[in-house]
Design a protein around this motif. Structure first.
Motif, PDB file in Angstrom:
ATOM      1  N   PRO A 258      11.567  -0.901   2.351  1.00 60.71           N
ATOM      2  CA  PRO A 258      12.065  -0.165   3.519  1.00 60.71           C
ATOM      3  C   PRO A 258      10.954   0.178   4.511  1.00 60.71           C
ATOM      4  CG  PRO A 258      11.764   1.339   1.694  1.00 60.71           C
ATOM      5  CD  PRO A 258      11.339  -0.027   1.192  1.00 60.71           C
ATOM      6  N   SER A 259      10.157  -0.809   4.871  1.00 58.93           N
ATOM      7  CA  SER A 259       8.970  -0.567   5.689  1.00 58.93           C
ATOM      8  C   SER A 259       9.341  -0.135   7.106  1.00 58.93           C
ATOM      9  CB  SER A 259       8.114  -1.835   5.751  1.00 58.93           C
ATOM     10  OG  SER A 259       6.923  -1.591   6.459  1.00 58.93           O
ATOM     11  N   LEU A 260       8.505   0.726   7.667  1.00 59.67           N
ATOM     12  CA  LEU A 260       8.700   1.218   9.027  1.00 59.67           C
ATOM     13  C   LEU A 260       7.886   0.431  10.047  1.00 59.67           C
ATOM     14  CD1 LEU A 260       8.410   5.020   8.176  1.00 59.67           C
ATOM     15  CD2 LEU A 260      10.514   3.695   8.424  1.00 59.67           C
ATOM     16  N   ALA A 261       6.908  -0.342   9.584  1.00 59.24           N
ATOM     17  CA  ALA A 261       6.028  -1.054  10.518  1.00 59.24           C
ATOM     18  C   ALA A 261       5.425  -2.284   9.859  1.00 59.24           C
ATOM     19  CB  ALA A 261       4.915  -0.123  11.010  1.00 59.24           C
ATOM     20  N   GLU A 262       5.790  -3.453  10.365  1.00 62.80           N
ATOM     21  CA  GLU A 262       5.257  -4.734   9.893  1.00 62.80           C
ATOM     22  C   GLU A 262       5.193  -5.694  11.087  1.00 62.80           C
ATOM     23  OE1 GLU A 262       4.241  -5.313   6.881  1.00 62.80           O
ATOM     24  OE2 GLU A 262       5.280  -3.873   5.599  1.00 62.80           O
ATOM     25  N   THR A 263       4.469  -6.785  10.898  1.00 65.74           N
ATOM     26  CA  THR A 263       4.614  -7.911  11.822  1.00 65.74           C
ATOM     27  C   THR A 263       5.539  -8.962  11.227  1.00 65.74           C
ATOM     28  OG1 THR A 263       2.594  -8.917  10.940  1.00 65.74           O
ATOM     29  CG2 THR A 263       2.390  -7.607  12.966  1.00 65.74           C
ATOM     30  N   LEU A 264       5.461  -9.115   9.889  1.00 64.38           N
ATOM     31  CA  LEU A 264       6.375  -9.998   9.170  1.00 64.38           C
ATOM     32  C   LEU A 264       6.660  -9.439   7.783  1.00 64.38           C
ATOM     33  CD1 LEU A 264       6.503 -13.850   9.060  1.00 64.38           C
ATOM     34  CD2 LEU A 264       6.486 -12.591   6.932  1.00 64.38           C
ATOM     35  N   GLY A 265       5.645  -9.237   6.977  1.00 71.29           N
ATOM     36  CA  GLY A 265       5.834  -8.724   5.624  1.00 71.29           C
ATOM     37  C   GLY A 265       5.800  -9.850   4.609  1.00 71.29           C
ATOM     38  N   MET A 266       4.590 -10.187   4.143  1.00 70.27           N
ATOM     39  CA  MET A 266       4.428 -11.317   3.221  1.00 70.27           C
ATOM     40  C   MET A 266       5.198 -11.118   1.922  1.00 70.27           C
ATOM     41  SD  MET A 266       2.679 -13.826   4.449  1.00 70.27           S
ATOM     42  CE  MET A 266       2.227 -14.716   2.958  1.00 70.27           C
ATOM     43  N   VAL A 267       5.249  -9.874   1.411  1.00 66.79           N
ATOM     44  CA  VAL A 267       5.903  -9.659   0.121  1.00 66.79           C
ATOM     45  C   VAL A 267       7.390  -9.976   0.182  1.00 66.79           C
ATOM     46  CG1 VAL A 267       4.220  -8.033  -0.780  1.00 66.79           C
ATOM     47  CG2 VAL A 267       6.129  -7.185   0.605  1.00 66.79           C
ATOM     48  N   THR A 268       7.964  -9.848   1.365  1.00 66.32           N
ATOM     49  CA  THR A 268       9.386 -10.189   1.512  1.00 66.32           C
ATOM     50  C   THR A 268       9.616 -11.674   1.294  1.00 66.32           C
ATOM     51  OG1 THR A 268       9.902  -8.364   2.999  1.00 66.32           O
ATOM     52  CG2 THR A 268      11.313 -10.293   3.138  1.00 66.32           C
ATOM     53  N   ILE A 269       8.846 -12.509   1.978  1.00 61.10           N
ATOM     54  CA  ILE A 269       9.083 -13.954   1.838  1.00 61.10           C
ATOM     55  C   ILE A 269       8.614 -14.469   0.481  1.00 61.10           C
ATOM     56  CG2 ILE A 269       9.093 -14.342   4.330  1.00 61.10           C
ATOM     57  CD1 ILE A 269       6.301 -15.522   4.131  1.00 61.10           C
ATOM     58  N   GLU A 270       7.603 -13.817  -0.104  1.00 64.26           N
ATOM     59  CA  GLU A 270       7.175 -14.208  -1.450  1.00 64.26           C
ATOM     60  C   GLU A 270       8.265 -13.906  -2.480  1.00 64.26           C
ATOM     61  OE1 GLU A 270       2.373 -13.552  -0.723  1.00 64.26           O
ATOM     62  OE2 GLU A 270       3.575 -11.970  -1.624  1.00 64.26           O
ATOM     63  N   SER A 271       8.889 -12.747  -2.349  1.00 59.28           N
ATOM     64  CA  SER A 271       9.966 -12.383  -3.269  1.00 59.28           C
ATOM     65  C   SER A 271      11.172 -13.296  -3.089  1.00 59.28           C
ATOM     66  CB  SER A 271      10.376 -10.923  -3.041  1.00 59.28           C
ATOM     67  OG  SER A 271       9.287 -10.056  -3.274  1.00 59.28           O
ATOM     68  N   MET A 272      11.498 -13.615  -1.853  1.00 58.60           N
ATOM     69  CA  MET A 272      12.616 -14.514  -1.586  1.00 58.60           C
ATOM     70  C   MET A 272      12.334 -15.907  -2.142  1.00 58.60           C
ATOM     71  SD  MET A 272      13.541 -13.292   2.307  1.00 58.60           S
ATOM     72  CE  MET A 272      14.882 -14.456   2.577  1.00 58.60           C
ATOM     73  N   ALA A 273      11.070 -16.352  -2.043  1.00 57.82           N
ATOM     74  CA  ALA A 273      10.703 -17.663  -2.580  1.00 57.82           C
ATOM     75  C   ALA A 273      10.882 -17.720  -4.087  1.00 57.82           C
ATOM     76  CB  ALA A 273       9.254 -17.996  -2.213  1.00 57.82           C
ATOM     77  N   LEU A 274      10.760 -16.560  -4.745  1.00 62.67           N
ATOM     78  CA  LEU A 274      10.951 -16.483  -6.194  1.00 62.67           C
ATOM     79  C   LEU A 274      12.406 -16.138  -6.550  1.00 62.67           C
ATOM     80  CD1 LEU A 274       7.594 -14.755  -7.149  1.00 62.67           C
ATOM     81  CD2 LEU A 274       8.307 -17.060  -7.802  1.00 62.67           C
TER      82      LEU A 274
ATOM     83  N   THR B 167       0.836  -1.196   0.000  1.00 63.35           N
ATOM     84  CA  THR B 167       0.000   0.000   0.000  1.00 63.35           C
ATOM     85  C   THR B 167       0.875   1.251   0.000  1.00 63.35           C
ATOM     86  OG1 THR B 167      -1.680  -1.197   1.266  1.00 63.35           O
ATOM     87  CG2 THR B 167      -1.858   1.202   1.223  1.00 63.35           C
ATOM     88  N   ILE B 168       0.484   2.241  -0.782  1.00 65.83           N
ATOM     89  CA  ILE B 168       1.212   3.511  -0.798  1.00 65.83           C
ATOM     90  C   ILE B 168       0.784   4.285   0.451  1.00 65.83           C
ATOM     91  CG2 ILE B 168       1.755   5.590  -2.119  1.00 65.83           C
ATOM     92  CD1 ILE B 168       2.594   2.985  -3.497  1.00 65.83           C
ATOM     93  N   ILE B 169       1.587   4.127   1.500  1.00 66.09           N
ATOM     94  CA  ILE B 169       1.282   4.718   2.804  1.00 66.09           C
ATOM     95  C   ILE B 169       2.594   4.937   3.546  1.00 66.09           C
ATOM     96  CG2 ILE B 169       1.017   2.466   3.956  1.00 66.09           C
ATOM     97  CD1 ILE B 169      -1.352   3.651   5.509  1.00 66.09           C
ATOM     98  N   ARG B 170       2.636   5.902   4.417  1.00 63.78           N
ATOM     99  CA  ARG B 170       3.888   6.277   5.072  1.00 63.78           C
ATOM    100  C   ARG B 170       4.548   5.125   5.828  1.00 63.78           C
ATOM    101  NH1 ARG B 170       5.259  11.809   5.385  1.00 63.78           N
ATOM    102  NH2 ARG B 170       3.692  13.079   4.329  1.00 63.78           N
ATOM    103  N   LYS B 171       3.747   4.306   6.513  1.00 66.37           N
ATOM    104  CA  LYS B 171       4.355   3.261   7.337  1.00 66.37           C
ATOM    105  C   LYS B 171       5.107   2.215   6.508  1.00 66.37           C
ATOM    106  CE  LYS B 171       0.423   0.048   7.815  1.00 66.37           C
ATOM    107  NZ  LYS B 171      -0.512  -0.572   8.769  1.00 66.37           N
ATOM    108  N   LYS B 172       4.864   2.185   5.194  1.00 61.68           N
ATOM    109  CA  LYS B 172       5.600   1.271   4.321  1.00 61.68           C
ATOM    110  C   LYS B 172       6.946   1.856   3.874  1.00 61.68           C
ATOM    111  CE  LYS B 172       2.499  -2.063   4.056  1.00 61.68           C
ATOM    112  NZ  LYS B 172       2.755  -3.430   4.553  1.00 61.68           N
ATOM    113  N   GLY B 173       7.292   3.057   4.377  1.00 60.96           N
ATOM    114  CA  GLY B 173       8.576   3.651   4.045  1.00 60.96           C
ATOM    115  C   GLY B 173       8.651   4.217   2.641  1.00 60.96           C
ATOM    116  N   VAL B 174       7.514   4.614   2.071  1.00 64.99           N
ATOM    117  CA  VAL B 174       7.521   5.059   0.669  1.00 64.99           C
ATOM    118  C   VAL B 174       8.244   6.391   0.488  1.00 64.99           C
ATOM    119  CG1 VAL B 174       5.492   3.731  -0.030  1.00 64.99           C
ATOM    120  CG2 VAL B 174       5.190   6.042   0.919  1.00 64.99           C
TER     121      VAL B 174
END
Length: 382
Positions: free
Chosen positions: A285-301, A202-209
């Motif tokens: 460069p997210s500022l707030a997550e519990t885990l971050g699904m897109v990270t592990i999805e990208s790593m899996a690929l 999401t384009i939102i501040r907490k994602k570090g955009v």
């Protein structure tokens, strides 16, 4: 075993919302059904009341209701009465609900309630340094009081949530989100678009955009071939009051960087996966997550991920081995990592391969689903 899940989102054409919780929940539910566990999903705030079965899952859609007074209380009581009806008739052994906005506050359920800390408003306000609305804080605390056990996707998220809600740390069990790795294949990792960065969320501040915009502007100044693809829904910006964070964000890119940025918005998930395969580097460069699904999805690929170095990321990436971590506010560190990667295809492929190995070891749903089953067996047998 028969488990019920109360949620406001799930990836299905008849369900109106599907965000981060929805993806992790679907991954788990599909794996549970494959293991012979019965699953009922209760989706609230829907446009219609409906019950249907699909792929072995029983769906209950609960229409959003409006009341002249105390609507927040009466709707929760309506959900509880509806869920309890099927707890009794269908033999549901336990109920799971998310922490976000405390939907289970004031619900007296006829089965043990487990709350999964996907990321409460209390948690995110704490990480963001924002003042929380008293209503959300009150509801979430009341919901926590009703639960018999808690799950968190990372130890960091669990410990911080326990501290915020005054729970003993040993009351929270860490069970990572998982992926069905058969759905994440990259047949030729050497096929990608050089110099292409990808950010999903999401384009939102907490994602570090805004940090991302600063970093990319610096990057383009030293590597003008760099490009950035942004994927995700736009959102309102609380700081400026704008209805579009994307509109605010554009002014934070340099003139040269603006020419090299493409925002594609929200797109079908199958297309997101192809964008990941096409990327040279994924940057979160997210500022707030519990885990971050897109990270592990990208790593899996088999993609190189440059992630935040905040607490939740410690369990995702081993820096310099299967990805990279840096402080989102240290944009020079991101530029250095990326410019070192760009010239070396061998290094890019080696890190990507190691990323896949990490996911297979730690985030394989076929292993994680068994941990969930064993957890629920303990809850039910109490």
């Amino acid at each position: 075993m028969h488990l019920g899940f109360v949620t406001s989102e799930y990836p299905h054409p008849r369900i109106s919302r599907a965000a981060g919780i929805a993806t992790s929940l679907k991954n788990l539910v599909d794996a549970l059904v494959r293991r012979g566990v019965e699953v009922s999903i209760f989706v609230y705030h829907e446009k219609e009341d409906a019950v249907f079965t699909e792929d072995g899952i029983r769906f209950h859609l609960l229409k959003k209701r409006h009341y002249p007074i105390l609507g927040w209380y009466r709707y929760r009581k309506h959900i509880a009465a509806y869920v309890n009806k099927f707890v009794r008739s269908d033999g549901i052994d336990a109920i799971e609900a998310p922490d976000w906005t405390g939907i289970t506050a004031f619900m007296k359920l006829d089965a043990p309630l487990v709350i999964r800390f996907h990321g409460s408003d209390t948690y995110f306000c704490y990480l963001d340094g924002r003042v929380q609305k008293w209503k959300n804080k009150f509801f979430e605390k009341q919901a926590v009081k009703r639960a018999v056990a808690f799950i968190a996707p990372t130890t960091f998220a669990g410990q911080e949530s326990a501290k915020l809600f005054g729970l003993p740390k040993d009351k929270v069990t860490t069970i990572h989100y998982g992926l069905n790795l058969a759905d994440f294949r990259n047949e030729d990792p050497s096929e990608f678009t050089k110099y292409r960065l990808l950010n999903i969320g999401t384009i939102i501040r907490k994602k570090g955009v805004f940090q991302l915009a600063e970093m990319f502007s610096k990057l383009v100044a030293v590597e003008p071939r760099a490009e950035l693809i942004l994927i995700g829904s736009d959102s309102g910006d609380m700081k400026t009051g704008s209805e579009s964070t994307w509109e605010v964000l554009q002014s934070h890119f340099s003139d040269e960087a603006k020419k090299r940025v493409k925002y594609v918005g929200k797109i079908p998930y199958s297309e997101v996966k192809q964008h990941i395969r096409d990327a040279h580097v994924c940057v979160f460069p997210s500022l707030a997550e519990t885990l971050g699904m897109v990270t592990i999805e990208s790593m899996a690929l088999q993609k190189v991920v440059v992630n935040t170095n905040y607490g939740w990321a410690e369990e995702l990436i081993d820096h310099g081995v299967n990805g990279y971590k840096a402080d989102p506010n240290d944009t020079d560190a991101y530029v250095k990592i990326i410019t070192d990667l760009f010239p070396s295809e061998q290094k890019t492929l080696e890190i990507g391969k190691a990323a896949r190995t990490k996911i297979e070891k730690v985030f394989d749903m076929e292993k994680i689903v068994q941990t969930n089953i064993e957890f629920y067996e303990q809850i039910i047998s109490r």
